[in-house]
Design a protein around this motif. Structure first.
Motif, PDB file in Angstrom:
ATOM      1  N   UNK A 231       0.832  -1.208   0.000  1.00 38.40           N
ATOM      2  CA  UNK A 231       0.000   0.000   0.000  1.00 38.40           C
ATOM      3  C   UNK A 231       0.859   1.249   0.000  1.00 38.40           C
ATOM      4  N   UNK A 232       0.342   2.308  -0.556  1.00 38.10           N
ATOM      5  CA  UNK A 232       1.046   3.584  -0.547  1.00 38.10           C
ATOM      6  C   UNK A 232       1.133   4.106   0.883  1.00 38.10           C
ATOM      7  N   UNK A 251      -6.815  -1.898   8.739  1.00 42.37           N
ATOM      8  CA  UNK A 251      -6.168  -1.922  10.049  1.00 42.37           C
ATOM      9  C   UNK A 251      -4.784  -2.528   9.923  1.00 42.37           C
ATOM     10  N   UNK A 252      -3.806  -1.890  10.513  1.00 38.44           N
ATOM     11  CA  UNK A 252      -2.464  -2.448  10.520  1.00 38.44           C
ATOM     12  C   UNK A 252      -2.494  -3.832  11.167  1.00 38.44           C
ATOM     13  N   UNK A 253      -1.714  -4.758  10.622  1.00 38.99           N
ATOM     14  CA  UNK A 253      -1.652  -6.084  11.180  1.00 38.99           C
ATOM     15  C   UNK A 253      -2.594  -7.070  10.542  1.00 38.99           C
ATOM     16  N   UNK A 254      -3.471  -6.604   9.611  1.00 34.74           N
ATOM     17  CA  UNK A 254      -4.331  -7.548   8.903  1.00 34.74           C
ATOM     18  C   UNK A 254      -3.605  -7.981   7.627  1.00 34.74           C
ATOM     19  N   UNK A 255      -4.111  -7.658   6.452  1.00 29.68           N
ATOM     20  CA  UNK A 255      -3.441  -8.023   5.205  1.00 29.68           C
ATOM     21  C   UNK A 255      -2.593  -6.833   4.765  1.00 29.68           C
ATOM     22  N   UNK A 256      -1.284  -6.997   4.819  1.00 29.08           N
ATOM     23  CA  UNK A 256      -0.390  -5.851   4.699  1.00 29.08           C
ATOM     24  C   UNK A 256      -0.045  -5.463   3.262  1.00 29.08           C
ATOM     25  N   UNK A 257      -0.323  -6.329   2.271  1.00 33.05           N
ATOM     26  CA  UNK A 257       0.024  -5.996   0.887  1.00 33.05           C
ATOM     27  C   UNK A 257      -0.914  -6.720  -0.070  1.00 33.05           C
ATOM     28  N   UNK A 272      -6.272  -7.991  -1.840  1.00 32.01           N
ATOM     29  CA  UNK A 272      -5.949  -6.587  -1.634  1.00 32.01           C
ATOM     30  C   UNK A 272      -5.578  -6.347  -0.184  1.00 32.01           C
ATOM     31  N   UNK A 273      -4.734  -5.342   0.095  1.00 30.82           N
ATOM     32  CA  UNK A 273      -4.416  -5.036   1.487  1.00 30.82           C
ATOM     33  C   UNK A 273      -5.668  -4.570   2.221  1.00 30.82           C
ATOM     34  N   UNK A 274      -5.731  -4.893   3.517  1.00 28.30           N
ATOM     35  CA  UNK A 274      -6.879  -4.478   4.306  1.00 28.30           C
ATOM     36  C   UNK A 274      -7.463  -5.630   5.081  1.00 28.30           C
ATOM     37  N   UNK A 275      -8.767  -5.744   5.043  1.00 27.77           N
ATOM     38  CA  UNK A 275      -9.445  -6.858   5.690  1.00 27.77           C
ATOM     39  C   UNK A 275      -9.137  -8.153   4.941  1.00 27.77           C
ATOM     40  N   UNK A 276      -9.240  -9.308   5.606  1.00 27.19           N
ATOM     41  CA  UNK A 276      -9.021 -10.573   4.898  1.00 27.19           C
ATOM     42  C   UNK A 276      -9.968 -10.698   3.707  1.00 27.19           C
ATOM     43  N   UNK A 303     -15.631  -8.875   8.279  1.00 29.40           N
ATOM     44  CA  UNK A 303     -15.455  -7.752   7.356  1.00 29.40           C
ATOM     45  C   UNK A 303     -16.718  -6.897   7.331  1.00 29.40           C
ATOM     46  N   UNK A 304     -16.554  -5.583   7.529  1.00 25.98           N
ATOM     47  CA  UNK A 304     -17.720  -4.706   7.645  1.00 25.98           C
ATOM     48  C   UNK A 304     -18.202  -4.240   6.270  1.00 25.98           C
ATOM     49  N   UNK A 305     -19.454  -3.819   6.231  1.00 25.10           N
ATOM     50  CA  UNK A 305     -20.096  -3.435   4.972  1.00 25.10           C
ATOM     51  C   UNK A 305     -19.447  -2.207   4.339  1.00 25.10           C
TER      52      UNK A 305
END
Length: 366
Positions: A231-232, A251-257, A272-276, A303-305
């Motif tokens: 991620x940028x 959130x940091x610590x989830x999917x980092x790249x 994608x980086x972010x939520x699983x 994972x939220x809407x």
């Protein structure tokens, strides 16, 4: 030492010739593992679903013995397609003349066959294909003697797991299907295999991922090609809504790249980086200048809407941009104006890898 000017692409007429496509079906798609369906579609005895191995229609069936089997989805009588989509049945019956098969593929009945002297049903069962699974994903291979799927996947499951993707913990969210692309299947794959075009053609994605050549990784291992996009830093991994400078963050610590993989010849796996999250789907040729695609999207249980809405907005935007690109490439390569193109050996090395496998499979002189 003189600089390398570039690598010659496949001949452009290979992207428009029906004879080449027939050879690709015979020598590539008929001998390769391809994503077919979700395991939940055929989880219980009596469940059926349909899929494709390239241009070959495939039927998946969970037998009463709980065995998952795959067959060519074509009746042995006169070639009618047997099933379309998901179903729950005790038997498989052709809608043309009611030839009926068991869930094990054996021919059980053929109307009026008792009036035909010497008619032998034992040799007229459905033609089998190989079936294998990885987590919630079902793959097919038209070769009934295919080596295990794990041999082709190689390190891919470990690469995903290292970045926090537990495929067994993901839940199915949605399938996205689109109209056929007006291009050859190889153009869709080659567009997927490079982000050289991202800074120019995908401004929204380029606000999320660092697509610079020093940050964006390209690797090929066996039959899997992989891209890795961090991620940028200045966007803190934000999902940038098309046309705006705002979006949700991961959130940091989830999917980092981001990870973007191709299992040769045409199964794509995206994270994608972010939520699983993970999307997976095949690239299916429908003609020399037509390609069908779908993606099955899986997400983590929490994972939220809002995150999903931003994720799909970005994905839809990138998909629409890619459609314009690949269809214009098809118009160019099919024009007859050039015999072939040129690849940059570093930025487009995964395309060179893909094209070398195509050449090797077709037995052509590179």
């Amino acid at each position: 030492m003189a600089a390398v000017a570039g690598v010659r692409t496949l001949p452009y007429d290979w992207y428009a010739d029906a004879a080449v496509l027939r050879l690709e079906q015979e020598r590539i798609f008929a001998r390769s593992w391809q994503y077919a369906a979700r395991l939940d579609q055929v989880a219980e005895p009596g469940q059926l679903t349909t899929a494709w191995a390239g241009s070959l229609p495939v039927l998946l069936a969970r037998g009463r013995d709980d065995e998952l089997r795959g067959f060519v989805n074509v009746c042995r009588h006169r070639g009618h397609i047997l099933c379309d989509g998901d179903a729950r049945r005790e038997t498989i019956q052709c809608p043309y003349h009611a030839w009926t098969y068991g869930l094990d593929g054996a021919l059980r009945s053929a109307p009026r066959s008792d009036r035909e002297p010497g008619f032998d049903m034992s040799g007229l069962g459905l033609v089998g294909v190989s079936v294998d699974t990885w987590g919630p994903f079902v793959f097919v291979n038209a070769d009934p003697e295919a080596a295990p799927l794990a041999d082709d996947l190689g390190e891919l499951p470990d690469l995903l797991a290292a970045d926090g993707i537990d495929v067994g913990a993901l839940r199915f969210h949605a399938r996205a299907e689109s109209e056929e692309y007006a291009c050859n299947w190889k153009i869709c794959v080659e567009n997927f295999l490079e982000c050289y075009h991202c800074a120019v053609a995908h401004p929204s994605l380029s606000k999320v991922l660092d697509v610079s050549p020093d940050a964006y990784g390209l690797e090929a291992r066996g039959r899997v090609a992989s891209q890795f996009g961090p991620p940028k830093k200045n966007s803190v991994g934000a999902w940038i809504q098309p046309g705006t400078d705002t979006g949700s963050t991961y959130s940091e610590g989830e999917v980092a790249r981001g990870q973007f993989h191709l299992l040769f010849p045409g199964t794509v796996v995206n994270v994608m980086p972010g939520k699983p999250n993970l999307s997976i789907g095949p690239v299916i040729p429908r003609g020399p200048d037509r390609t069908y695609r779908f993606l099955d999207y899986f997400v983590g249980p929490d994972t939220d809407d809002e995150w999903l809405a931003d994720y799909f907005a970005l994905d839809d935007q990138v998909g629409a941009e890619d459609r314009v690109l690949v269809e214009n490439v098809q118009r160019g390569v099919a024009s007859g104006g050039l015999e072939a193109g040129t690849l940059l050996p570093e930025s487009e090395k995964l395309i060179a890898w893909f094209q070398s496998l195509v050449v090797e499979a077709l037995g052509a002189d590179g």
